[in-house]
Write an enzyme that holds these catalytic residues in place. Structure first.
Site, PDB file in Angstrom:
ATOM      1  CB  SER A   1      -0.868  -0.041   1.265  1.00 16.61           C
ATOM      2  OG  SER A   1      -1.949   0.830   1.156  1.00 16.61           O
ATOM      3  N   PRO A   2       0.363   2.357  -0.575  1.00 15.77           N
ATOM      4  CG  PRO A   2      -1.073   3.975  -1.435  1.00 15.77           C
ATOM      5  CD  PRO A   2      -0.925   2.513  -1.236  1.00 15.77           C
TER       6      PRO A   2
ATOM      7  CD  GLN B   1      -1.458   7.403  -2.988  1.00 18.54           C
ATOM      8  OE1 GLN B   1      -0.633   7.835  -2.179  1.00 18.54           O
ATOM      9  NE2 GLN B   1      -2.560   6.769  -2.621  1.00 18.54           N
TER      10      GLN B   1
ATOM     11  CE1 TYR C   1      -2.429  14.662   3.160  1.00 18.32           C
ATOM     12  CE2 TYR C   1      -3.173  12.489   2.467  1.00 18.32           C
ATOM     13  CZ  TYR C   1      -2.412  13.282   3.301  1.00 18.32           C
ATOM     14  OH  TYR C   1      -1.628  12.720   4.279  1.00 18.32           O
TER      15      TYR C   1
ATOM     16  NE  ARG D   1      -5.439   4.088  -0.442  1.00 14.38           N
ATOM     17  CZ  ARG D   1      -4.710   3.607   0.579  1.00 14.38           C
ATOM     18  NH1 ARG D   1      -3.967   4.403   1.299  1.00 14.38           N
ATOM     19  NH2 ARG D   1      -4.697   2.332   0.853  1.00 14.38           N
TER      20      ARG D   1
ATOM     21  NE  ARG E   1      -0.794   0.312  10.110  1.00 10.39           N
ATOM     22  CZ  ARG E   1      -1.856   0.447  10.881  1.00 10.39           C
ATOM     23  NH1 ARG E   1      -1.763   1.067  12.028  1.00 10.39           N
ATOM     24  NH2 ARG E   1      -3.023  -0.041  10.510  1.00 10.39           N
TER      25      ARG E   1
HETATM   26  C1  LIG Z   1       3.905   5.482   7.361  1.00  2.82           C
HETATM   27  C2  LIG Z   1       2.644   5.510   6.557  1.00  2.82           C
HETATM   28  C3  LIG Z   1       2.534   6.357   5.474  1.00  2.82           C
HETATM   29  C4  LIG Z   1       1.389   6.377   4.679  1.00  2.82           C
HETATM   30  N1  LIG Z   1       1.333   7.152   3.553  1.00  2.82           N
HETATM   31  C5  LIG Z   1       0.309   7.034   2.688  1.00  2.82           C
HETATM   32  C6  LIG Z   1       0.351   7.666   1.431  1.00  2.82           C
HETATM   33  O1  LIG Z   1       1.330   8.292   1.055  1.00  2.82           O
HETATM   34  N2  LIG Z   1      -0.724   7.545   0.630  1.00  2.82           N
HETATM   35  C7  LIG Z   1      -1.830   6.827   0.999  1.00  2.82           C
HETATM   36  O2  LIG Z   1      -2.787   6.744   0.254  1.00  2.82           O
HETATM   37  N3  LIG Z   1      -1.864   6.198   2.187  1.00  2.82           N
HETATM   38  C8  LIG Z   1      -0.820   6.258   3.023  1.00  2.82           C
HETATM   39  N4  LIG Z   1      -0.825   5.545   4.198  1.00  2.82           N
HETATM   40  C9  LIG Z   1      -1.984   4.690   4.503  1.00  2.82           C
HETATM   41  C10 LIG Z   1      -1.719   3.241   4.090  1.00  2.82           C
HETATM   42  O3  LIG Z   1      -1.592   3.110   2.677  1.00  2.82           O
HETATM   43  C11 LIG Z   1      -2.829   2.309   4.557  1.00  2.82           C
HETATM   44  O4  LIG Z   1      -4.046   2.690   3.946  1.00  2.82           O
HETATM   45  C12 LIG Z   1      -3.000   2.320   6.066  1.00  2.82           C
HETATM   46  O5  LIG Z   1      -1.745   2.288   6.725  1.00  2.82           O
HETATM   47  C13 LIG Z   1      -3.810   1.110   6.548  1.00  2.82           C
HETATM   48  O6  LIG Z   1      -3.217  -0.098   6.152  1.00  2.82           O
HETATM   49  P1  LIG Z   1      -2.364  -1.037   7.181  1.00  2.82           P
HETATM   50  O7  LIG Z   1      -3.269  -1.363   8.304  1.00  2.82           O
HETATM   51  O8  LIG Z   1      -2.001  -2.254   6.358  1.00  2.82           O
HETATM   52  O9  LIG Z   1      -1.162  -0.263   7.622  1.00  2.82           O
HETATM   53  C14 LIG Z   1       0.299   5.539   5.014  1.00  2.82           C
HETATM   54  C15 LIG Z   1       0.411   4.707   6.122  1.00  2.82           C
HETATM   55  C16 LIG Z   1       1.566   4.662   6.877  1.00  2.82           C
HETATM   56  C17 LIG Z   1       1.652   3.709   8.045  1.00  2.82           C
END
Ligand SMILES: Cc1cc2nc3c(=O)[nH]c(=O)nc-3n(C[C@H](O)[C@H](O)[C@H](O)COP(=O)(O)O)c2cc1C
Ligand SMILES: Cc1cc2nc3c(=O)[nH]c(=O)nc-3n(C[C@H](O)[C@H](O)[C@H](O)COP(=O)(O)OP(=O)(O)OC[C@H]3O[C@@H](n4cnc5c(N)ncnc54)[C@H](O)[C@@H]3O)c2cc1C
Length: 767
Positions: free
Chosen positions: A415-416, A493, A574, A622, A717
């Site tokens: 994921s981003p 993205q 955003y 997204r 994560r």
């Molecule tokens: C350090 C970090 C940076 C993130 N940056 C972005 C981002 O740049 N763009 C985005 O769409 N989501 C971003 N997210 C959200 C993640 O893509 C994801 O939707 C969110 O962490 C939930 O998924 P998870 O439970 O697997 O971590 C970020 C999450 C984390 C932890």
């Protein structure tokens, strides 16, 4: 102690037995409004675990109960003329009437005083003479309802209608029968609880119920209609009611989910359904009542424990168990309430979705229950994923997905995730290693962090960008590495921070403005992200043109870099999200107000990007499927419309995230907590989706994919800590047909061998 139990259902009777067993000196009386032998309902189901618990508590009544239990293993799902049978489910059931007879006999034997036809009034002064009054008076508890504030009662009356009937047809399997009628879908849950008797619950939506005219029918007529609708399952047997005294449509119920903040007030203690309910479709009400009774008797008889401490322990421990079951029960209830979503599934997938509906039963769980059946599902999944080309029996997460002309090797994506490590938007060695490493880890698709279309569009000074040649050169280096060394595809993205821009690096403080060097921010309206953030400038039409063109310019650079896919970030508060959410968008022009208006600019940007991006390459968007703000923000229903609108502009995949669109959000976290939104957008909008949010086990991914809740599964994560997540999953699931970097082959085979040996040892120990 002198104790009165109000209600002689399973909770009251079993509590009385449990108290007497622990101390025969207790004086326990049960007051039941009905005559002996008069009860509602037909059969109840137990699990093996419940049987173990009651056997430890009272071997005598347990022996009588288990001696009469009906056992069955299979679940039959009938839909559209097909029957899908899966095995290994191991149910046990008994008639409610018989269960109560056994418990009444045992209670009498232990010296409990039973008073029948004794309607109890909570206002009656006689309850004061008892040390404890146990409100085991069922879901409509008068003793609880006499003082709802004291117990903090929370009742949620569910949407569907159901009627609890019985039949002498002996069903060999737990049977779910779904029938399409001239008025819509109606279905039955049926199970045998005695050699010649089965429970037969009929359920439908309120709309279908009214269309049938059930609201105006007497019970006999209702039963006749149900007999006709389900004739092919009943083999000539009739349906019966044991609530014949109820007039009109009163025998039809809406299930009330009940929770209580406090389970005791004064000398009154709630037990069983009076304290909590769990939807009948997961069959746990009686189990909970019996286990409550054991726990309460335990704490009340423990030496040295004050009454207050005993009640605290009773509630704390039982409530945890109840909340877990109520969570599963809610998933199960909602599955039946949103059945329309799944009716287009092929019968096999429909059955899989039904079996995994509560999220307590997973893919690997089903493999343990019925390996052959599960492998049939896996073969079906692969066949569909490959347009009939593959006969493979393998976990769904390794099946390919085609988006336009792009072949994604498997269903796991990184994921981003913003890394806040760039200078002037230029990706550097950190990014090269970070993305390179994750591509080597086996995921089918790698998303970059939100890469910004302009310096002012960055979230922080550390965000990557794509507005100049230097950035494009560095991104190209990364893309080339990914393509040369892995089977992963890579998606950029693209986003603009809008009102959440000009803030510190993620680990210095989330969404906290810079100490110095802030740049001006803009958004749909002049609504600041928080009181600490800048008030953004509402975008003019000229701003909109400029930002749209920046997105298009970035897409052109993205083509040069060789990216396989582009995602537009329209989530998380955003810039584009600030148009979509009514919590941030206060505009009164064509870009504010209705959802169509709020979507107008984000769709314009998307369409312009799509026009610049090659037609054979896919694009995703997204979205935040909810603002976690109830009806004040974007709702899941709107999320379906948002997904559909982007799909009309050429989006091939909806990346379904949630929230982060306003600072006061009230999210409900948990395992796979956002997957229900993906499920909704996918199956109501008939769109390809990606699920994300606390998905961390291969088993989660396989269950989500096979149940048709998403087409891709994104992990953020988990990939930070374990870039090799997908390869590790392949080793764990003994799946070999995945690209392994040749340099790592030895490590992979050793991991697979070790995991296999550990699994075999664990299995041997279990035996
Ligand atoms: C350090 C970090 C940076 C993130 N940056 C972005 C981002 O740049 N763009 C985005 O769409 N989501 C971003 N997210 C959200 C993640 O893509 C994801 O939707 C969110 O962490 C939930 O998924 P998870 O439970 O697997 O971590 C970020 C999450 C984390 C932890
Ligand atoms: C359609 C349906 C299907 C179900 N299927 C299952 C299943 O398969 N498995 C399962 O485990 N559970 C099932 N349940 C739930 C189960 O019936 C209850 O969870 C369980 O009976 C709870 O036990 P209880 O003793 O707390 O309440 P109850 O069984 O409701 O007992 C309460 C008793 O109190 C009496 N009473 C109430 N008020 C008074 C009063 N004022 N004075 C005197 N007496 C009073 C009532 O007459 C009743 O006998 C189902 C429920 C429904 C509605």
């Amino acid at each position: 102690m002198k104790i009165a139990c109000i209600g002689g259902g399973p909770a009251g009777l079993y509590f009385a037995i449990s108290m007497k067993l622990r101390n025969p000196a207790h004086e326990v009386e049960i007051f039941e409004r009905n005559a002996p032998g008069v009860t509602f309902g037909w059969g109840v189901v137990f699990s093996d675990l419940t049987v173990d618990n009651i056997t430890r508590n009272d071997p005598v009544s347990a022996a009588a109960i288990t001696g009469e239990l009906a056992h069955w293993d299979d679940i039959d799902v009938h839909i559209r003329g097909e029957t899908i049978t899966s095995g290994g489910h191991g149910f046990i059931g008994i008639g409610r009437k018989r269960l109560l007879e056994i418990l009444q006999d045992r209670a009498r034997e232990l010296g409990v005083a039973l008073h029948f036809e004794a309607e109890c009034d909570p206002a009656d002064a006689k309850w004061q003479v008892y040390d404890l009054v146990i409100a085991s008076d069922g879901l409509n508890s008068r003793f609880r309802n006499a003082n709802p504030q004291a117990f903090g009662v929370d009742t949620d009356v569910r949407q569907n209608k159901f009627i609890w009937l019985g039949t002498n047809k002996a069903f060999d399997a737990f049977t779910f029968a779904f029938e399409e009628t001239e008025h819509g879908w109606i279905w039955a849950h049926a199970y045998r609880f005695a050699p010649d008797c089965s429970t037969f619950i009929v359920e439908c939506s309120e709309e279908v119920w009214r269309a049938f005219g059930f609201d105006e029918m007497e019970q006999a007529e209702t039963i006749a209609v149900c007999e006709r609708l389900f004739a092919k399952y009943l083999d000539g047997h009739s349906l019966m009611s044991n609530a014949a005294h109820l007039r009109g449509s009163a025998a039809w119920l809406n299930f009330p989910r009940i929770k209580c903040e406090r389970w005791a007030s004064g000398n009154v203690i709630l037990l069983g359904d009076a304290a909590h309910t769990a939807h009948f479709s997961i069959g746990s009400g009686t189990k909970l009542a019996l286990e409550d009774a054991i726990k309460l008797a335990d704490v009340l008889n423990r030496d040295g424990l004050s009454l207050a401490a005993a009640l605290d322990e009773y509630q704390a421990e039982r409530n945890l168990e109840v909340l877990k079951l109520q969570n599963s029960a809610r998933n199960s209830t909602e599955w039946f309430e949103t059945l329309d979503r799944y009716l287009h599934f092929e019968p096999l997938q429909f059955a899989y979705s039904l079996l995994t509906r509560s999220q307590r039963i997973s893919h690997e769980n089903l493999r343990l229950r019925d390996r052959e059946w599960l492998e049939g599902v896996e073969r079906w999944f692969w066949k569909r994923a490959t347009a009939g080309q593959s006969n493979k029996t393998a976990p769904p997460m390794f099946a390919p997905l085609k988006l336009r002309e792009l072949e994604v090797a498997n269903r796991i994506t990184v994921s981003p995730m913003a890394m806040y490590s760039a200078e002037d938007g230029v990706p550097n060695d950190f990014h090269f290693v970070h993305y390179g490493e994750r591509a080597l880890g086996g995921a089918g698709l790698l998303f970059t962090e939100m890469t910004c279309v302009s310096p002012d569009g960055r979230i922080s000074p550390g965000c990557t960008g794509l507005w100049n040649a230097e950035q494009a050169t560095q991104w190209t280096r990364i893309v080339d590495f990914v393509h040369a060394n892995s089977a992963a595809k890579i998606c950029l993205q693209l986003g603009h921070s809008g009102p959440k821009g000009s803030t510190k690096l993620g680990w210095e403080g989330n969404d906290v403005p810079l100490d110095d060097g802030n740049w001006p921010v803009m958004a749909a309206s002049d609504v600041p992200w928080s009181p600490a953030n800048q008030v953004p400038r509402p975008m003019t039409r000229a701003d909109m043109d400029a930002v749209r063109d920046e997105f298009v310019a970035a897409v052109r650079l993205c083509i040069d870099c060789g990216f396989d896919m582009v995602e537009l970030h329209a989530a998380h508060g955003y810039l584009l999200s600030s148009f979509i959410t009514p919590l941030q968008n206060k505009r009164t022009d064509d870009y504010g107000g209705s959802l169509d208006n709020r979507l107008r600019y984000p769709l314009e940007v998307f369409a312009a990007m799509r026009a610049a991006w090659p037609g054979d390459k896919p694009m995703s968007v997204r979205i935040s499927a909810t603002d976690w703000a109830g009806d004040n923000g974007v709702t899941p229903d709107e999320a379906v419309a948002i997904g559909e609108a982007f799909a009309r502009e050429g989006a091939d995949l909806i990346d379904v995230s949630a929230g982060q669109t306003w600072a006061e959000q009230q999210p409900v976290y948990g395992r796979m907590f956002q997957t229900p939104f993906s499920d909704k957008v996918r199956n109501e909008g008939r769109l390809a989706t990606m699920a994300v949010g606390n998905i961390y086990e291969p088993d989660h991914a396989n269950s989500i994919l096979a149940a048709g809740r998403a087409d891709l599964v994104a992990l953020a994560r988990p990939h930070l800590i374990d870039p090799m997540w997908t390869l590790r999953a392949a080793a764990q699931l003994d799946y070999r047909d995945i690209h392994i970097p040749p340099q790592y082959l030895n490590g992979m085979s050793q991991l697979a061998r070790n995991l296999k040996r550990e699994a075999e040892m664990a299995a041997a120990l279990r035996v």
